[in-house]
Design a protein around this motif. Structure first.
Motif, PDB file in Angstrom:
ATOM      1  N   SER A  94       0.806  -1.224   0.000  1.00 28.83           N
ATOM      2  CA  SER A  94       0.000   0.000   0.000  1.00 28.83           C
ATOM      3  C   SER A  94       0.839   1.273   0.000  1.00 28.83           C
ATOM      4  CB  SER A  94      -0.939   0.001   1.211  1.00 28.83           C
ATOM      5  OG  SER A  94      -0.199  -0.066   2.417  1.00 28.83           O
ATOM      6  N   MET A  98       0.120   4.606  -2.319  1.00 22.83           N
ATOM      7  CA  MET A  98      -0.798   5.443  -1.557  1.00 22.83           C
ATOM      8  C   MET A  98      -1.028   6.806  -2.204  1.00 22.83           C
ATOM      9  SD  MET A  98      -2.853   5.056   0.805  1.00 22.83           S
ATOM     10  CE  MET A  98      -2.217   3.550   1.554  1.00 22.83           C
ATOM     11  N   VAL A 101      -3.550   6.278  -4.830  1.00 24.21           N
ATOM     12  CA  VAL A 101      -4.822   5.942  -4.190  1.00 24.21           C
ATOM     13  C   VAL A 101      -5.516   7.211  -3.702  1.00 24.21           C
ATOM     14  CG1 VAL A 101      -5.837   4.877  -2.140  1.00 24.21           C
ATOM     15  CG2 VAL A 101      -4.245   3.580  -3.560  1.00 24.21           C
ATOM     16  N   LYS A 102      -4.764   8.106  -3.058  1.00 29.01           N
ATOM     17  CA  LYS A 102      -5.353   9.347  -2.555  1.00 29.01           C
ATOM     18  C   LYS A 102      -5.872  10.208  -3.697  1.00 29.01           C
ATOM     19  CE  LYS A 102      -2.826   9.664   1.806  1.00 29.01           C
ATOM     20  NZ  LYS A 102      -1.847  10.426   2.614  1.00 29.01           N
ATOM     21  N   MET A 105      -9.160   8.639  -4.754  1.00 29.99           N
ATOM     22  CA  MET A 105     -10.217   8.870  -3.768  1.00 29.99           C
ATOM     23  C   MET A 105     -10.655  10.336  -3.767  1.00 29.99           C
ATOM     24  SD  MET A 105     -10.773   5.872  -2.486  1.00 29.99           S
ATOM     25  CE  MET A 105     -11.599   5.998  -0.897  1.00 29.99           C
ATOM     26  N   ASP A 118      -9.462   8.167   6.494  1.00 28.68           N
ATOM     27  CA  ASP A 118      -8.030   8.419   6.572  1.00 28.68           C
ATOM     28  C   ASP A 118      -7.299   7.089   6.403  1.00 28.68           C
ATOM     29  OD1 ASP A 118      -5.697   9.832   6.782  1.00 28.68           O
ATOM     30  OD2 ASP A 118      -5.992  10.492   8.845  1.00 28.68           O
ATOM     31  N   ILE A 119      -5.967   7.159   6.458  1.00 23.23           N
ATOM     32  CA  ILE A 119      -5.130   5.972   6.392  1.00 23.23           C
ATOM     33  C   ILE A 119      -4.736   5.582   7.807  1.00 23.23           C
ATOM     34  CG2 ILE A 119      -3.067   4.947   5.366  1.00 23.23           C
ATOM     35  CD1 ILE A 119      -5.155   6.048   3.363  1.00 23.23           C
ATOM     36  N   ILE A 125      -6.762   1.640   4.209  1.00 25.22           N
ATOM     37  CA  ILE A 125      -7.647   2.755   3.864  1.00 25.22           C
ATOM     38  C   ILE A 125      -8.958   2.539   4.610  1.00 25.22           C
ATOM     39  CG2 ILE A 125      -8.825   3.950   1.984  1.00 25.22           C
ATOM     40  CD1 ILE A 125      -6.702   2.456   0.134  1.00 25.22           C
ATOM     41  N   PHE A 127     -12.774   4.465   5.618  1.00 26.44           N
ATOM     42  CA  PHE A 127     -13.648   5.631   5.534  1.00 26.44           C
ATOM     43  C   PHE A 127     -15.091   5.233   5.862  1.00 26.44           C
ATOM     44  CE2 PHE A 127     -13.728   3.759   1.328  1.00 26.44           C
ATOM     45  CZ  PHE A 127     -15.037   3.897   0.900  1.00 26.44           C
ATOM     46  N   LEU A 153     -11.294   2.957  -7.556  1.00 26.50           N
ATOM     47  CA  LEU A 153     -10.121   2.488  -6.830  1.00 26.50           C
ATOM     48  C   LEU A 153      -9.809   1.034  -7.151  1.00 26.50           C
ATOM     49  CD1 LEU A 153      -7.892   2.812  -4.738  1.00 26.50           C
ATOM     50  CD2 LEU A 153      -9.572   2.277  -2.963  1.00 26.50           C
TER      51      LEU A 153
END
Length: 224
Positions: A94, A98, A101-102, A105, A118-119, A125, A127, A153
């Motif tokens: 990850s 990351m 990924v952010k 998202m 948040d992570i 991940i 949420f 994602l």
């Protein structure tokens, strides 16, 4: 009492000085340690933005009160009463992915400003997906809503040929239970040893059994 060499208060203990002096010293030390710890937590939280501070409470604080969460919800203009679905995503390697990924998202059209996440320190991940549904209707559609939300994602993760797991926890309509919902997702991550997507309600009996002794589980579920 002193904190960081600054006088911050006084401890008063009634009784004979010879009798209570030792007790007063212990109380003073205990209060000073407690205050230093609270100041440490406060300073640690200041480095995060408000959403990160809110998630930090949910991830790592077992003793928050409703008011502790409410002040963040009010500051962020978040609705406390809408339904939210907790989602935990575990992704192979990850840390290397990351940043992307952010970006995904943040640009996800299926996420709204009522979603918070948040992570975690483990690199998961996490949420809460906010949904504007009546509680009596949500059970038939929530899996589709989560699938739609995660689609961008998961497309990226699959294109990188990464192993991943998705754990969808119990739906919440009360912010005081958000930490427990996070812990429920973490329970799934630790106890479901398969790859894919998993929903807490499909494992509710197994979860309840894990919370009870074998004798208690036998008593609870023998009839069923």
């Amino acid at each position: 009492m002193y904190t960081n060499k600054n006088k911050v208060g006084v401890v008063g203990v009634t009784g004979s000085p010879d009798t209570v002096l030792a007790v007063a010293k212990i109380i003073k030390m205990s209060v000073e340690v407690m205050m230093e710890y609270e100041m440490y937590k406060y300073e640690s939280l200041k480095k995060y933005n408000l959403r990160e501070q809110l998630m930090h409470l949910i991830f790592y604080n077992d003793n928050y009160e409703r008011e502790d969460l409410s002040k963040y919800f009010k500051a962020l203009n978040l609705d406390e009463e809408i339904l939210r679905i907790p989602v935990l995503i575990q992704m192979e390697n990850s840390s290397a992915h990351m940043k992307k990924v952010k970006e995904i998202m943040d640009g996800n059209i299926f996420l709204s400003r009522q979603d918070i996440g948040d992570i975690t320190k483990e690199g998961f991940i996490f949420f809460f997906k906010g949904i504007d549904y009546d509680i009596k209707d949500v059970m038939q559609d929530y899996k589709y809503l989560i699938g739609e939300c995660l689609s961008p994602l998961l497309q990226y993760i699959r294109s990188c040929h990464l192993v991943y797991n998705v754990y969808v926890g119990p739906i919440q309509n009360d912010i005081i239970y958000y930490r427990q919902a996070y812990l429920d997702c973490m329970w799934m991550q630790k106890n479901i040893r398969k790859d894919g997507s998993f929903y807490f309600y499909d494992y509710a009996v197994r979860y309840l059994e894990s919370m009870a002794t074998p004798t208690e589980s036998h008593t609870l579920f023998l009839m069923l």
